[in-house]
Motif scaffolding. Structure first.
Motif, short mmCIF file in Angstrom:
data_model
loop_
_atom_site.label_atom_id
_atom_site.label_comp_id
_atom_site.label_asym_id
_atom_site.label_seq_id
_atom_site.Cartn_x
_atom_site.Cartn_y
_atom_site.Cartn_z
N ALA A 1 14.68 -1.43 -47.55
CA ALA A 1 14.69 -0.17 -48.51
C ALA A 1 13.43 -0.03 -49.28
O ALA A 1 12.82 0.93 -49.31
N ARG A 2 13.08 -1.21 -49.61
CA ARG A 2 11.85 -0.96 -50.40
C ARG A 2 10.54 -0.87 -49.76
O ARG A 2 9.71 -0.13 -50.20
N GLU A 3 10.40 -1.19 -48.43
CA GLU A 3 9.38 -0.97 -47.61
C GLU A 3 9.46 0.56 -47.32
O GLU A 3 8.38 1.33 -47.12
N LEU A 4 10.63 0.89 -46.75
CA LEU A 4 10.48 2.68 -46.42
C LEU A 4 10.19 3.14 -47.61
O LEU A 4 9.52 4.15 -47.53
N ALA A 5 10.76 3.03 -48.80
CA ALA A 5 10.41 3.71 -50.14
C ALA A 5 9.07 3.49 -50.42
O ALA A 5 8.26 4.52 -50.74
N ARG B 1 6.53 3.37 -48.22
CA ARG B 1 5.87 4.44 -47.28
C ARG B 1 6.15 5.96 -47.66
O ARG B 1 5.20 6.59 -47.63
N LEU B 2 7.41 6.30 -47.99
CA LEU B 2 7.52 7.55 -48.41
C LEU B 2 6.84 7.79 -49.60
O LEU B 2 6.59 8.76 -49.69
N GLY B 3 6.68 6.96 -50.40
CA GLY B 3 6.21 7.18 -51.95
C GLY B 3 4.48 7.45 -51.57
O GLY B 3 3.72 8.21 -52.43
N GLN B 4 4.07 7.14 -50.78
CA GLN B 4 2.49 7.44 -50.46
C GLN B 4 2.83 8.46 -49.37
O GLN B 4 1.51 9.37 -49.50
N ASP B 5 3.60 8.87 -48.59
CA ASP B 5 3.41 10.02 -47.69
C ASP B 5 3.76 11.05 -48.25
O ASP B 5 3.26 12.16 -48.04
N LEU B 6 4.99 11.13 -48.94
CA LEU B 6 5.49 12.63 -49.37
C LEU B 6 4.29 13.44 -50.20
O LEU B 6 4.32 14.49 -50.16
N PRO B 7 3.77 12.60 -51.26
CA PRO B 7 2.57 13.43 -51.96
C PRO B 7 1.71 14.08 -51.00
O PRO B 7 1.20 15.27 -51.33
N ALA C 1 10.99 13.22 -54.90
CA ALA C 1 11.46 12.39 -54.03
C ALA C 1 10.15 10.96 -53.85
O ALA C 1 10.85 10.01 -53.95
N ALA C 2 9.22 11.48 -53.89
CA ALA C 2 8.02 10.47 -53.89
C ALA C 2 8.10 9.75 -55.26
O ALA C 2 7.96 8.20 -55.10
N ASP C 3 8.61 10.23 -56.37
CA ASP C 3 8.37 9.42 -57.50
C ASP C 3 9.85 8.45 -57.59
O ASP C 3 9.62 7.24 -57.88
N MET C 4 10.79 9.02 -56.74
CA MET C 4 11.96 8.04 -56.78
C MET C 4 11.69 7.14 -55.78
O MET C 4 12.16 5.78 -56.04
N ALA C 5 11.06 7.14 -54.74
CA ALA C 5 10.71 6.34 -53.71
C ALA C 5 9.98 5.06 -54.43
O ALA C 5 9.87 4.09 -54.18
N LYS C 6 8.86 5.66 -55.14
CA LYS C 6 8.12 4.59 -55.85
C LYS C 6 8.83 3.81 -56.76
O LYS C 6 8.44 2.42 -56.72
#
Length: 109
Positions: free
Chosen positions: A82-86, A88-94, A64-69
């Motif tokens: 959506a880009r901003e949320l993605a 944050r998720l890309g940083q937080d999920l790993p 999910a982090a890869d997809m968010a990035k």
């Protein structure tokens, strides 16, 4: 057309070697296990299954982090929110996946 029986097939179950003193092949020639033995065996099986599920969650979080990035870097094709949320998720999920890995390492040496 029939399914391929190649070793790369995703249809095979994901098996794991359980290195627990309670994990053993059941000997049909021995006496039936006591209730206490059965409880210990079932608890060991439950712990092994729980570990597998937590490891699967860790893997999904990283995917999910890869997809968010990808979405965060996707440019104008994606809405700004959506880009901003993605992002944050890309940083937080790993980080969450690493925390999960540390918890597992501590509880399953």
């Amino acid at each position: 057309m029939s399914k391929s029986n190649s070793p790369e097939s995703d249809d095979r179950p994901n098996l794991r070697v359980v290195t627990s003193p309670e994990a053993e092949v059941y000997d049909l020639m021995r006496a039936p296990e006591t209730t206490a033995e059965r409880v210990k065996r079932l608890q060991a099986e439950a712990r092994a299954l729980a570990l597998e599920q937590v490891e699967a969650l860790e893997e999904v979080l990283l995917k999910a982090a890869d997809m968010a990035k990808e979405i965060a870097e996707g440019g104008d094709a994606y809405p700004v929110g959506a880009r901003e949320l993605a992002h944050r998720l890309g940083q937080d999920l790993p980080v969450k996946a690493e925390t999960m890995k540390a918890i597992i390492a501590k509880s399953h040496p």
